[in-house]
Design an enzyme around this catalytic site. Structure first.
Site, PDB file in Angstrom:
ATOM      1  CD  GLU A 116      -2.251   6.057   6.180  1.00 53.00           C
ATOM      2  OE1 GLU A 116      -1.785   7.731   6.082  1.00 53.00           O
ATOM      3  OE2 GLU A 116      -1.739   5.443   7.420  1.00 53.00           O
TER       4      GLU A 116
ATOM      5  CE  LYS B 154       2.345  -5.146   7.259  1.00 57.95           C
ATOM      6  NZ  LYS B 154       1.242  -5.466   7.218  1.00 57.95           N
TER       7      LYS B 154
ATOM      8  N   GLY C  32     -10.820   4.626  11.125  1.00 60.07           N
ATOM      9  CA  GLY C  32      -9.217   4.844  10.998  1.00 60.07           C
ATOM     10  C   GLY C  32      -8.345   4.138  10.498  1.00 60.07           C
TER      11      GLY C  32
END
Lengths: 410, 410
Positions: free
Chosen positions: B185, B200, B182
């Protein structure tokens, strides 16, 4: 324009003066208001300095001047620092300090006086020098319940231990080198006995857990007893020796707090914190582990943290920052021996093979032991358990004589 | 009582709802005022939830309710997030977001609208998940001129690279494992191609250097091209491969900003940043290097950072935080090739020994080279120099064919 007074023109104080005077344009641009350094209080003479006219020897000049809204206390010690800080707060002036001894001893009282007078008492520079740690803990982690603070809080001892680990120096030689480099005082007691780390841990624990923790409540062991033998064994367990401060919140709300040398696994993020660097790991229930790292001392790093607090005071002359903790209950801090840990043990014995077997039997698992048959000595790491129980198990093994014991952090 | 609306009930949004609803007492205690979650905007149905009555599908319910003072935007994407955020700020509501795409694309404009309307636009959670980084940079380091930001900004790629380094996995296998856990994606493009790290870095650079840096201005290379061969050579140079974002302020005021895979020396603090952890190193002129480390993503870490911003807005409903940067000049960002670096080079050649000698001659020093005579390949690290000059020197060595080149960070 906001007028500021500076009390103390030592290492940190002179750095603060330089930033306030020589970076004035940048600071003004940042907060859209001018910051003016109006007085510097120091009993010594500094006639040669360009800013000599700012000096005064009278505290009353600062206290009685209604123009002074922010006072920086970087004198050190507790006696005068406490009296002057208290007087300034009572007079409605915000105070910024880097004085960890003062905050560890009197922080709660001074925060309360500040609140009652609607001014701020800020001390970011008292822990970790220039490393942002207190404000991020109070503000950015505000949605978290903090359960642990674990840190390398003293640059001098970390420098000494780095030299012992990386360059095979003895404690005495590494200390001498630290003194030559200006990292250690002529009287290094406060550093090497762990007092400095203890004060910083008190401040971190109070902020993290909400009640004042006093230095006397923190079991403190320094690094003077660390031998090359244990540094070398640590290496064979793939670990390094560091002086750490550790405070934990127990499920029942009590806290433990202690300063001691520990073996840190080389895979741990703290293992690469070397030389005079400090690092503080904070565990929050939502965020998990967060680490703050940087130079824990030094003129300009510490001075820049002081000036950041001054700017924050200037922005919040009428708003209180939410930095706060309550008076400490006498039973708030409980012995660290009731919390979980793992121990490194080195001990003399008559028969290393038999001693290894006895230790494995006692701790209930096959221990990896390092045996030195010539020196009649063994070393091993215990399983994880309650510290008190682990120590009792150890004490019940008469075949292990004069054990040297350190905590292990994986 | 302060009323809050939440826009988006995905991974982060549901975490925000849980903290605001179930930790209400703790939050109220911290800021001495009650925070009430009044609406949750989401087009999906969440009938089974205990707090189902809070849901609405109409943005107007939030926009037109004068009781709502703070809006949390965690919908993701830019289109709706931008329109709704702008409308809320114009209506005098503070907005908190974790949406890095939004801030990287529109941060400057939204900060300006917030300022004009005397409200706050906060986005601590947009960089580094739960790691406190933007507020400490803006506040605690306020007395510093920041000259460099260097970080491991994406948890997914760091997890993949950690598996490649520590467990000898191929890129494809490590990506599959990240997806199973998880961390990645189904379509991992934004992570593995470096787009997420790039956004970022834009936010960090804008805050550090004072002007908006747009994603299109940042040269971005992802990790899809990293081979096991280079990971293994890195190991022999005592380094690990990491995807980093790096922005530097040049003496003339211009900045460079780039995202690329780099070899990081094992002695460097960033080398021990593994798995999904992020870390950001900031260099200030006074403080030196400061590092912030923690989980860079995940439901609760990110949600806790969002809630901390909500608390900050609640404390400063009428005071503006000094988070700000100017519109970016078109020539503000210049090519990173004009700054200093060191390069790792691996190349095919006919005669490794001759190629090593030619490379040493060209770079003007005896290089330590690793030669694979069977594969007819050599690898070496260049001296430090201007990137463009190093690349020209390399291009002028015809004996080195198809060189693979990465930056080196010591």
């Amino acid at each position: 324009m906001i007028n500021v007074a500076l009390m103390g023109h030592g290492v940190v104080g002179s750095g603060v003066a330089e930033i306030l005077l020589y970076h004035r344009d940048v600071l003004t641009e940042k907060i859209k208001e001018e910051i003016r350094l109006k007085y510097i209080l120091d009993l010594r003479d500094f006639d040669g300095l360009a800013y000599a006219p700012l000096f005064t020897k009278r505290f009353a000049d600062i206290l009685d001047d209604p123009e002074i809204r922010i006072v920086v206390e970087v004198m050190g010690g507790v006696t005068f620092a406490y009296d002057y800080t208290k007087a300034c707060l009572l007079a409605g002036k915000s105070v910024v300090t880097s004085n960890k001894e003062l905050v560890a001893a009197k922080g709660q009282e001074l925060l309360e006086i500040a609140a009652a007078n609607n001014v701020n008492f800020l001390f970011e520079a008292s822990v970790g020098g220039g490393i942002p740690i207190l404000r991020p803990m109070a503000q950015c982690l505000a949605a978290n319940t903090i359960t642990e603070v674990l840190g390398i809080l003293n640059g001098t001892t970390n420098f000494i231990l780095t030299k012992m680990v990386a360059e095979n120096m003895s404690f005495a030689d590494a200390l001498r080198l630290a003194q030559q480099n200006g990292y250690a005082e002529k009287d290094p007691t406060a550093d090497v006995e762990g007092h400095d780390a203890c004060r910083k841990l008190c401040i971190l624990a109070a902020l993290a857990f909400g009640q004042h923790v006093y230095p006397a409540q923190v079991e403190t062991t320094g690094i003077t007893g660390i031998s090359r033998t244990d540094v070398d064994y640590a290496d064979r367990f793939n670990a390094v020796v560091k002086l750490i401060g550790r405070a934990r919140r127990l499920p029942d709300g009590h806290v433990t707090a202690a300063v001691y040398p520990a073996l840190i696994s080389r895979a741990h993020i703290l293992a690469n914190v070397n030389d005079v660097f400090n690092a503080i790991l904070v565990h929050g229930d939502c965020v998990g582990d967060v680490l703050f790292y940087g130079r824990g001392a030094g003129k300009m790093p510490t001075a820049s943290a002081v000036v950041a607090d001054v700017l924050d005071c200037a922005k919040h002359l009428t708003a209180r920052k939410y930095l706060y903790w309550a008076e400490g209950a006498p039973d708030f801090v409980v012995p660290a021996t009731i919390s979980e840990t793992r121990l490194y043990v080195r001990a003399s014995c008559d028969d290393p093979t038999a001693a290894a077997k006895a230790a494995s039997d006692a701790f209930g698992e096959e221990l990896f032991t390092i045996r030195d048959n010539a020196a009649r000595e063994i070393a091993f790491l215990t399983p994880t358990g309650t510290e008190g129980v682990l120590r009792e198990t150890l004490a019940a093994l008469p075949c292990l004589r004069d054990p040297v014991v350190y905590h292990v952090i994986d």
